[in-house]
Design an enzyme around this catalytic site. Structure first.
Site, PDB file in Angstrom:
ATOM      1  CG  HIS A  41      37.060  34.681  41.364  1.00 54.86           C
ATOM      2  ND1 HIS A  41      37.958  34.471  40.346  1.00 54.86           N
ATOM      3  CD2 HIS A  41      37.814  34.934  42.471  1.00 54.86           C
ATOM      4  CE1 HIS A  41      39.190  34.590  40.818  1.00 54.86           C
ATOM      5  NE2 HIS A  41      39.132  34.876  42.109  1.00 54.86           N
ATOM      6  CD  GLU A  42      36.838  36.603  46.065  1.00 51.49           C
ATOM      7  OE1 GLU A  42      37.177  36.270  47.219  1.00 51.49           O
ATOM      8  OE2 GLU A  42      37.651  36.728  45.135  1.00 51.49           O
ATOM      9  CG  HIS A  45      39.106  32.478  46.512  1.00 49.70           C
ATOM     10  ND1 HIS A  45      40.242  31.814  46.132  1.00 49.70           N
ATOM     11  CD2 HIS A  45      39.005  33.549  45.673  1.00 49.70           C
ATOM     12  CE1 HIS A  45      40.810  32.438  45.109  1.00 49.70           C
ATOM     13  NE2 HIS A  45      40.079  33.493  44.816  1.00 49.70           N
ATOM     14  CG  ASP A 135      42.954  34.452  43.096  1.00 54.99           C
ATOM     15  OD1 ASP A 135      42.875  34.735  44.307  1.00 54.99           O
ATOM     16  OD2 ASP A 135      41.969  34.418  42.344  1.00 54.99           O
TER      17      ASP A 135
END
Length: 291
Positions: A41-42, A45, A135
């Site tokens: 997930h990170e 980003h 988010d």
């Protein structure tokens, strides 16, 4: 802290505690899976951050996601910040798709794939809640910045996040009272509440950072060509009060009028920023700039 591929990672104590408890209770595989999902997930980003050329400071991994801390704070286009925010939740879509495919092909244990899908749904949907620093909270803040001055945007988004964090804690307490243990939700809710309380106290610093790079952002808007949005004030308004009316995605011309509505002067926003930072006239009336 761990450094890998030029990225500094920091594992939050909550995550460390969760991993230790998982070893004691025999759920280490589930915790390790959750850690992997959060990491991917990170990295979504991080990929967006590097794609825009932002300056990444550190990636903090949390049980419900993570926080990629950057140098940019309100001095980049809101649409860039929006893309960076949704780049994380988008990773859950392909991970769920891959899990469904692997399960259909009979690869590995289907029970594990079911947990993998459930964890992705839980983390993805939770991160879309309009609470900072999730988010969804960042998306909410970007949307509000198109409607309100940036100073008010910061305050509104943090205040809304505080209220929703209290609701999360309240729901968790209610579930505990009914015997349906939701301790993890309570812990996350308290973490969000504390984070936003700290962010509320940091609003002046956050806004000051925004103003510090506003001159550069204004120059970019001018060179690219933009429609100026007027700000109409009386001559008694202070420079600090006027700067709090700046919108993130707009370039402003400040019209100073008298009590009869007659225009006494027009100032570009850079003139007020110069008076604020270099002439130390934060509390001075805007009329002093004409003297």
């Amino acid at each position: 802290m761990i450094k890998c591929f030029g990225i500094t990672f920091s594992i939050h104590p909550l995550f460390t505690i969760m991993l230790l408890l998982s070893i004691i209770t025999g759920y280490f595989m589930e915790a390790l899976t959750l850690f992997g999902i959060v990491l991917i997930h990170e990295m979504g980003h991080v990929a967006a951050i590097r794609g825009f050329g932002w300056r990444l400071k550190i990636v903090r991994l949390l049980p419900f996601g993570g926080v990629a801390e950057v140098e940019e704070l309100g001095n980049v286009p809101a649409w860039e910040e929006l893309i960076v925010a949704i780049a994380g939740p988008l990773q859950h879509i392909w991970m769920i798709g891959l899990a469904l495919l692997m399960k259909a092909c009979g690869v590995f244990d289907p029970v594990w794939w079911d947990y993998f899908i459930q964890a992705n749904l839980m983390l993805g949907l939770f991160n879309l809640l309009p609470i900072l620093p999730l988010d969804g909270g960042k998306v909410m803040q970007c949307a509000v910045s198109y409607l309100l001055p940036y100073h008010r945007t910061i305050r509104v988004s943090i205040m809304l996040s505080l209220i929703l964090s209290l609701i999360v804690v309240g729901v968790a307490i209610h579930e505990i009272a009914l015997g349906r243990i939701q301790l993890s939700i309570a812990v996350v809710g308290v973490f969000l509440l504390v984070s936003n309380w700290y962010a509320w106290r940091q609003v002046p610093f956050h806004f000051l950072r925004f103003l510090a790079v506003r001159g550069e952002r204004g120059s970019i808007l001018i060179h690219s060509g933009t429609l100026a949005q007027p700000i109409v004030v009386t001559k008694h308004r202070t420079i600090e009060q006027i700067l709090k009316l700046l919108k993130r995605e707009r370039y402003h011309l400040v019209y100073v009028v008298n009590e009869y509505g007659k225009i006494q002067g027009v100032l570009p926003e850079q003139r007020l920023l110069y008076a604020f930072f270099y002439e130390k006239k934060q509390g001075s009336a805007v009329s002093e700039l004409f003297m």
